[in-house]
Design an enzyme around this catalytic site. Structure first.
Site, short mmCIF file in Angstrom:
data_model
loop_
_atom_site.label_atom_id
_atom_site.label_comp_id
_atom_site.label_asym_id
_atom_site.label_seq_id
_atom_site.Cartn_x
_atom_site.Cartn_y
_atom_site.Cartn_z
CD GLU A 78 -3.34 -1.86 4.03
OE1 GLU A 78 -3.47 -1.83 2.79
OE2 GLU A 78 -2.24 -1.76 4.60
CG ASP A 130 -17.35 4.99 0.16
OD1 ASP A 130 -16.15 5.22 0.33
OD2 ASP A 130 -18.09 5.71 -0.53
CG ASP A 153 -11.02 2.03 -10.91
OD1 ASP A 153 -10.51 2.63 -11.88
OD2 ASP A 153 -11.95 1.22 -11.02
CE LYS A 157 -13.87 4.74 -21.13
NZ LYS A 157 -15.23 4.22 -21.46
CG ASP A 189 -0.44 -0.80 -12.48
OD1 ASP A 189 -1.45 -0.11 -12.21
OD2 ASP A 189 -0.53 -1.93 -13.00
CB THR A 221 -0.50 -8.02 -4.67
OG1 THR A 221 -0.66 -7.01 -5.68
CG2 THR A 221 -0.46 -7.35 -3.30
NE ARG A 222 -2.85 -13.95 -5.76
CZ ARG A 222 -3.91 -14.61 -5.35
NH1 ARG A 222 -4.23 -15.76 -5.94
NH2 ARG A 222 -4.67 -14.16 -4.37
CG PHE A 223 -3.70 -5.86 -9.21
CD1 PHE A 223 -4.72 -5.92 -10.16
CD2 PHE A 223 -3.09 -4.64 -8.98
CE1 PHE A 223 -5.11 -4.78 -10.85
CE2 PHE A 223 -3.48 -3.50 -9.66
CZ PHE A 223 -4.50 -3.58 -10.59
CD GLU A 224 3.65 -4.13 -6.95
OE1 GLU A 224 4.72 -3.51 -7.11
OE2 GLU A 224 3.18 -4.42 -5.84
#
Length: 243
Positions: A78, A130, A153, A157, A189, A221-224
């Protein structure tokens, strides 16, 4: 207080280092997460960069997954496991595979360690640092059953697009580390990034697949959910190594 790993800094990027696909940032940990790092990281984690907390290695110098997990099983990596809720849920539902979550953000790594402990998961380990560096240096070609990168991420830009995870050079590395038949699953997203993911992955002649409906095995997930509440459309792309 002494931490088992360097919790606030990563090695500075040098001129000859690959461009990073993630942001290094400092965030407060809180008492519970500090405790998780001190107690649980030495048991279930290792550092990609810190020689004081290295991974177990084979005689050839590669990641020794048998020593890491205590068994031989298909391995899922992951990339950027966030707060760990999706990783923990998928690993719990798929106990016949092992899951290595690679995360550069310490609060997320600590949160996943707490989930491992709370749910008694025996098939999850964590790596701090990383993921691309780990895959280049420590993971054998053809050794992974799957690679997941959920909501990396988007670097919106234009001048930062070179930092995106899903681009031909990085995809070639991920594909090389998969076994034939192994899968690469990404999700975002951010609509322009979704287009790039689709185009880059479907252009690789050694990969087959494309955009799919959100698979039931990938938890929201909460983020999604926050993104969905804002009207963001989520795109999943799954490809399989065919040769």
């Amino acid at each position: 207080m002494q931490y088992p790993i360097d919790v606030f800094t990563h090695r500075a990027t040098r001129a000859h280092d690959p461009v990073r696909t993630f942001k290094s940032r400092r965030s407060p940990l809180g008492v519970d997460r500090v405790d998780a790092l001190e107690r649980l990281f030495p048991r279930w984690g290792f550092s990609v960069d810190d020689p004081s907390a290295p991974p177990p290695r084979t005689p050839e110098g590669l990641l020794d997954t048998v020593a890491l997990f205590g068994r031989t099983a298909p391995l899922v990596v992951e990339i950027g496991s966030g707060m760990g809720d999706a990783t923990a849920a998928m690993a719990a539902a798929d106990p016949d595979r092992d899951w290595l979550a690679v995360e550069a953000h310490l609060p997320g790594l600590a949160a996943l360690l707490l989930l491992i402990e709370r749910h008694g998961l025996t098939n999850v380990r964590v790596a701090h640092g990383d993921a691309l560096r780990l895959l280049r240096a420590d993971v054998a070609p053809g050794s992974l059953d799957a690679v997941h990168a959920f909501f990396p991420d988007p670097w919106p830009k234009v001048r930062h697009h070179k930092r995106r995870l899903v681009q031909p050079e990085h995809v070639a590395l991920l594909r090389d580390r998969l076994r034939v038949g192994g899968t690469l699953h990404v999700a975002t997203d951010w609509a322009p990034y979704a287009e790039q993911m689709r185009d880059v992955l479907t252009a690789d002649p050694d990969l087959a697949g494309g955009v799919v409906p959100r698979p039931a095995h990938r938890p929201v997930t909460r983020f999604e959910q926050r993104g969905r509440d804002l009207g963001h459309e989520v795109t999943d792309v799954i490809v399989r190594r065919v040769r």
